[in-house]
Design a protein around this motif. Structure first.
Motif, PDB file in Angstrom:
ATOM      1  N   VAL A  31       0.832  -1.202   0.000  1.00 50.89           N
ATOM      2  CA  VAL A  31       0.000   0.000   0.000  1.00 50.89           C
ATOM      3  C   VAL A  31       0.866   1.251   0.000  1.00 50.89           C
ATOM      4  N   GLU A  32       1.975   1.236   0.746  1.00 51.93           N
ATOM      5  CA  GLU A  32       2.828   2.405   0.835  1.00 51.93           C
ATOM      6  C   GLU A  32       3.548   2.678  -0.477  1.00 51.93           C
ATOM      7  N   ARG A  33       3.929   1.613  -1.201  1.00 50.47           N
ATOM      8  CA  ARG A  33       4.801   1.791  -2.353  1.00 50.47           C
ATOM      9  C   ARG A  33       4.048   1.965  -3.662  1.00 50.47           C
ATOM     10  N   VAL A  34       2.812   1.539  -3.714  1.00 51.78           N
ATOM     11  CA  VAL A  34       2.064   1.646  -4.975  1.00 51.78           C
ATOM     12  C   VAL A  34       1.585   3.078  -5.181  1.00 51.78           C
ATOM     13  N   ARG A  35       1.704   3.546  -6.376  1.00 51.54           N
ATOM     14  CA  ARG A  35       1.154   4.853  -6.728  1.00 51.54           C
ATOM     15  C   ARG A  35      -0.082   4.625  -7.590  1.00 51.54           C
ATOM     16  N   GLY A  36      -1.042   5.525  -7.454  1.00 51.50           N
ATOM     17  CA  GLY A  36      -2.240   5.413  -8.271  1.00 51.50           C
ATOM     18  C   GLY A  36      -3.356   4.652  -7.600  1.00 51.50           C
ATOM     19  N   ILE A  37      -3.223   4.334  -6.318  1.00 43.26           N
ATOM     20  CA  ILE A  37      -4.325   3.692  -5.595  1.00 43.26           C
ATOM     21  C   ILE A  37      -5.380   4.755  -5.305  1.00 43.26           C
ATOM     22  N   ARG A  38      -6.621   4.397  -5.514  1.00 46.81           N
ATOM     23  CA  ARG A  38      -7.714   5.313  -5.211  1.00 46.81           C
ATOM     24  C   ARG A  38      -8.861   4.542  -4.601  1.00 46.81           C
ATOM     25  N   LYS A  39      -9.746   5.237  -3.946  1.00 51.05           N
ATOM     26  CA  LYS A  39     -10.939   4.622  -3.366  1.00 51.05           C
ATOM     27  C   LYS A  39     -12.077   4.704  -4.383  1.00 51.05           C
ATOM     28  N   VAL A  40     -12.797   3.589  -4.513  1.00 47.99           N
ATOM     29  CA  VAL A  40     -13.926   3.535  -5.444  1.00 47.99           C
ATOM     30  C   VAL A  40     -15.122   2.950  -4.708  1.00 47.99           C
ATOM     31  N   ALA A  41     -16.305   3.475  -4.985  1.00 51.46           N
ATOM     32  CA  ALA A  41     -17.529   2.925  -4.391  1.00 51.46           C
ATOM     33  C   ALA A  41     -17.663   1.459  -4.765  1.00 51.46           C
ATOM     34  N   ILE A  42     -17.933   0.630  -3.788  1.00 55.79           N
ATOM     35  CA  ILE A  42     -17.917  -0.803  -4.015  1.00 55.79           C
ATOM     36  C   ILE A  42     -19.003  -1.239  -4.986  1.00 55.79           C
ATOM     37  N   ASP A  43     -20.108  -0.484  -5.041  1.00 53.59           N
ATOM     38  CA  ASP A  43     -21.192  -0.882  -5.944  1.00 53.59           C
ATOM     39  C   ASP A  43     -20.921  -0.498  -7.394  1.00 53.59           C
ATOM     40  N   LEU A  44     -19.790   0.205  -7.641  1.00 55.93           N
ATOM     41  CA  LEU A  44     -19.401   0.500  -9.024  1.00 55.93           C
ATOM     42  C   LEU A  44     -18.510  -0.594  -9.610  1.00 55.93           C
ATOM     43  N   ILE A  45     -18.158  -1.575  -8.776  1.00 60.96           N
ATOM     44  CA  ILE A  45     -17.259  -2.650  -9.211  1.00 60.96           C
ATOM     45  C   ILE A  45     -18.064  -3.925  -9.440  1.00 60.96           C
ATOM     46  N   LYS A  46     -17.867  -4.518 -10.592  1.00 56.79           N
ATOM     47  CA  LYS A  46     -18.573  -5.754 -10.938  1.00 56.79           C
ATOM     48  C   LYS A  46     -17.571  -6.900 -11.058  1.00 56.79           C
ATOM     49  N   ALA A  47     -18.027  -8.089 -10.756  1.00 58.57           N
ATOM     50  CA  ALA A  47     -17.171  -9.270 -10.891  1.00 58.57           C
ATOM     51  C   ALA A  47     -16.880  -9.554 -12.355  1.00 58.57           C
ATOM     52  N   ASN A  48     -15.734 -10.150 -12.612  1.00 57.92           N
ATOM     53  CA  ASN A  48     -15.376 -10.573 -13.966  1.00 57.92           C
ATOM     54  C   ASN A  48     -15.997 -11.939 -14.229  1.00 57.92           C
ATOM     55  N   PRO A  49     -16.896 -12.052 -15.207  1.00 61.18           N
ATOM     56  CA  PRO A  49     -17.542 -13.347 -15.461  1.00 61.18           C
ATOM     57  C   PRO A  49     -16.571 -14.425 -15.926  1.00 61.18           C
ATOM     58  N   LYS A  50     -15.372 -14.033 -16.335  1.00 61.52           N
ATOM     59  CA  LYS A  50     -14.383 -15.010 -16.801  1.00 61.52           C
ATOM     60  C   LYS A  50     -13.305 -15.291 -15.761  1.00 61.52           C
ATOM     61  N   ASN A  51     -13.525 -14.841 -14.549  1.00 60.87           N
ATOM     62  CA  ASN A  51     -12.564 -15.133 -13.481  1.00 60.87           C
ATOM     63  C   ASN A  51     -12.399 -16.649 -13.355  1.00 60.87           C
ATOM     64  N   PRO A  52     -11.163 -17.164 -13.419  1.00 58.61           N
ATOM     65  CA  PRO A  52     -10.986 -18.621 -13.318  1.00 58.61           C
ATOM     66  C   PRO A  52     -11.404 -19.177 -11.965  1.00 58.61           C
ATOM     67  N   ARG A  53     -11.384 -18.343 -10.932  1.00 58.93           N
ATOM     68  CA  ARG A  53     -11.812 -18.834  -9.624  1.00 58.93           C
ATOM     69  C   ARG A  53     -13.327 -18.768  -9.525  1.00 58.93           C
ATOM     70  N   ARG A  54     -13.949 -19.913  -9.258  1.00 57.22           N
ATOM     71  CA  ARG A  54     -15.410 -19.994  -9.211  1.00 57.22           C
ATOM     72  C   ARG A  54     -15.944 -20.256  -7.805  1.00 57.22           C
ATOM     73  N   LEU A  55     -15.137 -20.866  -6.950  1.00 51.37           N
ATOM     74  CA  LEU A  55     -15.601 -21.293  -5.637  1.00 51.37           C
ATOM     75  C   LEU A  55     -15.038 -20.387  -4.551  1.00 51.37           C
ATOM     76  N   PHE A  56     -15.920 -19.893  -3.704  1.00 49.85           N
ATOM     77  CA  PHE A  56     -15.529 -19.049  -2.576  1.00 49.85           C
ATOM     78  C   PHE A  56     -16.193 -19.604  -1.321  1.00 49.85           C
ATOM     79  N   LYS A  57     -15.387 -20.137  -0.424  1.00 53.82           N
ATOM     80  CA  LYS A  57     -15.937 -20.752   0.788  1.00 53.82           C
ATOM     81  C   LYS A  57     -16.468 -19.674   1.721  1.00 53.82           C
ATOM     82  N   GLU A  58     -17.703 -19.904   2.188  1.00 49.42           N
ATOM     83  CA  GLU A  58     -18.375 -18.911   3.018  1.00 49.42           C
ATOM     84  C   GLU A  58     -17.605 -18.638   4.304  1.00 49.42           C
ATOM     85  N   GLU A  59     -17.045 -19.687   4.919  1.00 50.39           N
ATOM     86  CA  GLU A  59     -16.335 -19.482   6.180  1.00 50.39           C
ATOM     87  C   GLU A  59     -15.071 -18.641   5.977  1.00 50.39           C
TER      88      GLU A  59
END
Length: 294
Positions: A31-59
Motif C-alpha cells: 500500500v505504501e509503495r504503490v502509486r495510483g491507488i484510489r478509493k472507489v464505491a464498491i457498488d461500481l465494481i462488478k465481478a469478472n464473469p471469466k474469473n478462473p476462480r469460481r468457488l468461494f468458501k463462506e467461512e
C-alpha cells in the motif's frame, strides 16, 4: 492482438501482481509503495464473469470480512474500466477481497485501475490466483483452457507466461477429460491433482475416485490401483502363465532398477519378443518419451 511470445509482455505478465504493484515484503509495504491507488464505491465494481476462480468458501469470506472490519482493507484489488463502454469497473484480481468487503459493510475499497485488454486481464487473473494457490486444480485447468480457446495460446505459451513447466500445463489440462463425479471431488477438495492425474487413463475413473476417497488412499496407492485396472480393465483374474526363467527375471530387474519403471520382457516361441515399460503417472510417461527422443 499482441503476440504472447513478446518477451517484454511475458516478463511483465509472468511476474503476476508484482508487475502491477511492485515487490514488497508485506501487504502494508504494498500500500505504501504503490502509486495510483484510489478509493472507489464498491457498488461500481462488478465481478469478472471469466474469473478462473469460481468457488468461494463462506467461512473463509466471513473470516476475511472480520479482519477487514477490524483492520480495514490493506491490499487493493485490481480493476479495469468496464468493457464495451459500460459504467464502473470490472475486477481483474481480488474478487475474494471484494466479496469480503461487501460482507464487512464497506462502501468504498482501495483499487488499482489498469487499462488492459481481455487477454491481459485473463492472464493477470490466472497468474494471481496460481501464485496465491487460490485455484483448485480444476479451476486452474479451466483457466488455461480459456486462454487456449479464446486467445489461441499454445501449451508452451502458457508455460512461459505463468512460470510453470509445459508438462505441468499439459497434465493440468488433462483433468478436464475426467467425468463429472471426479471433478466434483476435486472441487470439494476430496481429491488432489495427483490423485486425479492417476485416474485419467483408468477405464472407470469415477468408481476408482469413490474408492480412493472412501479409503483415504495416498496418491502413490491411487497410482498403483489405477495401473492395475489399466492392465486388467474388466477386473478379470490373471491367467496363470509359466514362470519366467531366472535370466529373464534378472534382466527385468536390471532394467527396472536402471529406469525406475516397471519392466516386463516376454519371449515368443519364434525367438522374437517384446519389452513393456509400465508408468505410474503422466510425469513418468513424459520422462520415457524424453529418454527415447534424446
Amino acid at each position: 492482438m499482441s503476440s504472447v511470445s513478446d518477451e517484454s509482455g511475458r516478463r511483465r505478465l509472468g511476474r503476476g501482481l508484482a508487475a502491477l504493484i511492485g515487490d514488497a515484503s508485506s501487504e502494508f509495504e504494498v500500500v505504501e509503495r504503490v502509486r495510483g491507488i484510489r478509493k472507489v464505491a464498491i457498488d461500481l465494481i462488478k465481478a469478472n464473469p471469466k474469473n478462473p476462480r469460481r468457488l468461494f468458501k463462506e467461512e473463509d469470506l466471513e473470516e476475511l470480512a472480520g479482519s477487514i472490519r477490524q483492520h480495514g482493507m490493506i491490499q487493493p484489488v485490481v480493476v479495469r474500466p468496464a468493457p464495451n463502454g459500460g459504467n464502473g469497473y470490472e475486477l481483474i484480481a481480488g474478487e475474494r477481497r471484494w466479496r469480503a468487503a461487501q460482507k464487512a459493510g464497506r462502501h468504498e475499497i482501495p483499487v488499482i485501475i489498469q487499462d488492459v485488454t481481455d487477454r491481459e486481464a485473463m492472464e493477470i487473473a490466472i497468474i494471481e490466483n496460481v501464485q496465491r494457490q487460490d485455484l483448485n486444480p480444476l479451476e486452474e485447468a479451466m483457466g488455461y483452457d480459456q486462454l487456449i480457446q479464446e486467445f489461441e495460446y499454445t501449451q508452451n505459451d502458457l508455460a512461459a507466461v505463468i512460470g510453470k513447466s509445459r508438462s505441468h500445463v499439459a497434465n493440468t489440462l488433462r483433468l478436464l477429460k475426467l467425468p463429472e463425479p471426479v471433478k466434483q471431488y476435486l472441487n470439494d477438495g476430496a481429491l488432489t491433482a495427483g490423485h486425479a492425474r492417476a485416474l485419467i487413463a483408468a477405464p472407470d475413473p469415477a468408481a476408482l475416485a469413490k474408492r480412493i476417497v472412501e479409503e483415504g488412499l495416498t496418491v502413490r496407492s491411487a497410482e498403483t490401483l489405477a495401473q492395475a485396472t489399466i492392465s486388467e480393465p474388466h477386473g478379470r483374474a490373471k491367467v496363470a502363465k509359466p514362470d519366467k526363467d531366472a535370466d529373464t527375471r534378472a534382466l527385468e530387474k536390471r532394467l527396472s532398477d536402471a529406469l525406475g519403471l516397471s519392466v516386463q520382457i516376454r519371449h515368443k516361441p519364434s525367438g522374437a519378443g517384446e519389452v513393456r515399460l509400465g508408468y505410474a503417472n503422466l510425469d513418468q510417461l513424459d520422462e520415457i518419451i524424453r529418454r527415447l527422443e534424446a
